[in-house]
Design an enzyme around this catalytic site. Structure first.
Site, PDB file in Angstrom:
ATOM      1  N   ILE A  63      44.986  91.312  -0.466  1.00  0.00           N
ATOM      2  CA  ILE A  63      43.928  90.520   0.167  1.00  0.00           C
ATOM      3  C   ILE A  63      43.224  89.573  -0.794  1.00  0.00           C
ATOM      4  O   ILE A  63      42.552  88.629  -0.363  1.00  0.00           O
ATOM      5  CB  ILE A  63      42.894  91.457   0.838  1.00  0.00           C
ATOM      6  CG1 ILE A  63      42.052  90.701   1.862  1.00  0.00           C
ATOM      7  CG2 ILE A  63      42.035  92.162  -0.203  1.00  0.00           C
ATOM      8  CD1 ILE A  63      41.136  91.573   2.671  1.00  0.00           C
ATOM      9  N   TYR A  64      43.371  89.772  -2.097  1.00  0.00           N
ATOM     10  CA  TYR A  64      42.652  88.929  -3.053  1.00  0.00           C
ATOM     11  C   TYR A  64      43.121  87.481  -2.948  1.00  0.00           C
ATOM     12  O   TYR A  64      44.294  87.167  -3.151  1.00  0.00           O
ATOM     13  CB  TYR A  64      42.857  89.422  -4.481  1.00  0.00           C
ATOM     14  CG  TYR A  64      42.224  90.760  -4.804  1.00  0.00           C
ATOM     15  CD1 TYR A  64      41.257  91.336  -3.978  1.00  0.00           C
ATOM     16  CD2 TYR A  64      42.605  91.455  -5.948  1.00  0.00           C
ATOM     17  CE1 TYR A  64      40.688  92.562  -4.280  1.00  0.00           C
ATOM     18  CE2 TYR A  64      42.030  92.684  -6.259  1.00  0.00           C
ATOM     19  CZ  TYR A  64      41.076  93.236  -5.415  1.00  0.00           C
ATOM     20  OH  TYR A  64      40.508  94.451  -5.729  1.00  0.00           O
ATOM     21  N   SER A  65      42.162  86.617  -2.631  1.00  0.00           N
ATOM     22  CA  SER A  65      42.426  85.180  -2.507  1.00  0.00           C
ATOM     23  C   SER A  65      43.631  84.901  -1.621  1.00  0.00           C
ATOM     24  O   SER A  65      44.475  84.050  -1.912  1.00  0.00           O
ATOM     25  CB  SER A  65      42.618  84.535  -3.887  1.00  0.00           C
ATOM     26  OG  SER A  65      41.451  84.669  -4.661  1.00  0.00           O
ATOM     27  N   LYS A  91      47.342  96.670  -3.727  1.00  0.00           N
ATOM     28  CA  LYS A  91      46.723  97.478  -2.677  1.00  0.00           C
ATOM     29  C   LYS A  91      47.056  96.926  -1.295  1.00  0.00           C
ATOM     30  O   LYS A  91      47.419  95.750  -1.138  1.00  0.00           O
ATOM     31  CB  LYS A  91      45.193  97.512  -2.842  1.00  0.00           C
ATOM     32  CG  LYS A  91      44.726  97.865  -4.233  1.00  0.00           C
ATOM     33  CD  LYS A  91      43.208  97.915  -4.290  1.00  0.00           C
ATOM     34  CE  LYS A  91      42.708  97.745  -5.703  1.00  0.00           C
ATOM     35  NZ  LYS A  91      42.812  96.362  -6.193  1.00  0.00           N
TER      36      LYS A  91
END
Length: 329
Positions: A63-65, A91
């Site tokens: 989900i990061y960026s 993750k």
């Protein structure tokens, strides 16, 4: 230069550096929820320097960026490191698509997202595949079996979990053991001098089960490294900061003041004192550090050489007051 230290991750034979580089800071600023992230050109020197300092443990998330963190980290590690020598963790759980199956820990989501992550990272496997949060809408049996299948398919070497209640983590461990499925080997939880609620249940559980502990935000998102009134772009725009540090600000200021006092007495940056406290807390394996300025990495590695006295630990812990349990949100 301080020599990096290495330890086993929980009850595994895998060696990880005593510090992990958190890669949420690296991603395209126009993608996702973090406008303060560094783009690829600015991110690569930090990943390269971390490797030079002996860090072999890199943590990111799908989900990061909006996935661009995985892409940036994957390309940099391919260029700067031998794949067999680095430990890549990512993750699954967050909202990746605006569709009914675009998030969560269902079998469908996990088996789709591991392939997406591997593609973005440019690797055949991740070393540690973690559930980012607890999924209240999916039976834990479904989640654990799907993760077991990911490991058996060779797409992940180990599995881990992140912030949740201790009873939830114990339920997951019991479910895996009951069915003969792969167990979690690590817990990535929220722990620092401003938030110590994990000391009540989660840390003792991890110590008893020989689970590796890799805390996120060991410096309280910078709150412990600068004067309380001093702001940064991130502190003014990060919604998580507002949620974590609003209701207990008065008590938190007192803790931060002691960090400053001890740092001045020792003649070192405050970040080294705050990180040294996390490093000495059992059973912490490797705090996850963020680095967006060159000195962030140097300070983190230097903290490995600091041994706090019992008096210093007492002074740092004394002002703490119980906090609402927020680290799982």
């Amino acid at each position: 230069m301080t020599a990096m230290k290495y330890v086993k991750l929980g009850n595994t034979g895998m060696d990880v550096s005593r510090l992990a580089l958190g890669c949420m800071s690296y991603g395209e600023p126009s993608r996702g929820a973090h406008a303060w992230t560094l783009n690829e050109e600015l991110s690569r020197p930090f990943i390269k320097r971390a490797l030079e300092l002996g860090i072999n443990f890199f943590d990111t998330a799908n989900i990061y960026s909006d996935g661009t963190s995985e892409e940036i980290v994957g390309r940099a590690l391919k260029d700067f490191a031998n794949r067999d020598e680095v430990v890549i963790a990512t993750k699954v759980h967050g909202q990746m698509r605006n569709s009914p199956n675009g998030k969560g820990l269902s079998r469908k989501a996990i088996l789709s997202e591991i392939d997406h992550s591997l593609r973005r990272l440019g690797t055949d496997y991740v070393d540690l595949y973690q559930i980012h949060r607890w999924d209240y809408n999916t039976p834990i049996e479904e989640t654990m079996e799907a993760l077991h299948d990911v490991v058996k398919a060779g797409k992940a070497r180990y599995i881990g979990a992140s912030s949740m209640y201790a009873w939830q983590f114990q339920k997951a461990l019991f479910t895996a053991e009951r069915h003969g499925w792969t167990r979690f080997v690590s817990m990535q939880n929220y722990l620092n001098l401003l938030y110590r609620e994990e000391e009540r249940e989660m840390l003792p559980l991890c110590e008893a089960e020989n689970i590796g502990v890799i805390p996120w935000s060991p410096l309280a998102r910078g709150r412990l490294t600068r004067d309380w009134e001093e702001a940064s772009v991130r502190s003014e725009t990060d919604e998580v900061i507002k949620k974590l540090y609003t209701t207990t600000a008065e008590a938190d200021r007192k803790v931060a003041a002691v960090v400053k006092e001890i740092a001045e007495e020792r003649g070192v940056p405050r970040a080294q004192i705050a990180l040294a406290w996390v490093l000495q807390k059992k059973p912490v394996t490797a705090p996850i550090i963020g680095a967006t300025k060159p000195h962030h990495l140097e300070d983190a590695v230097a903290a490995l050489e600091i041994t706090l006295t019992s008096d210093e630990i007492k002074r740092l812990e004394e002002p703490y007051v119980p906090h609402p349990v927020l680290g799982f949100a």
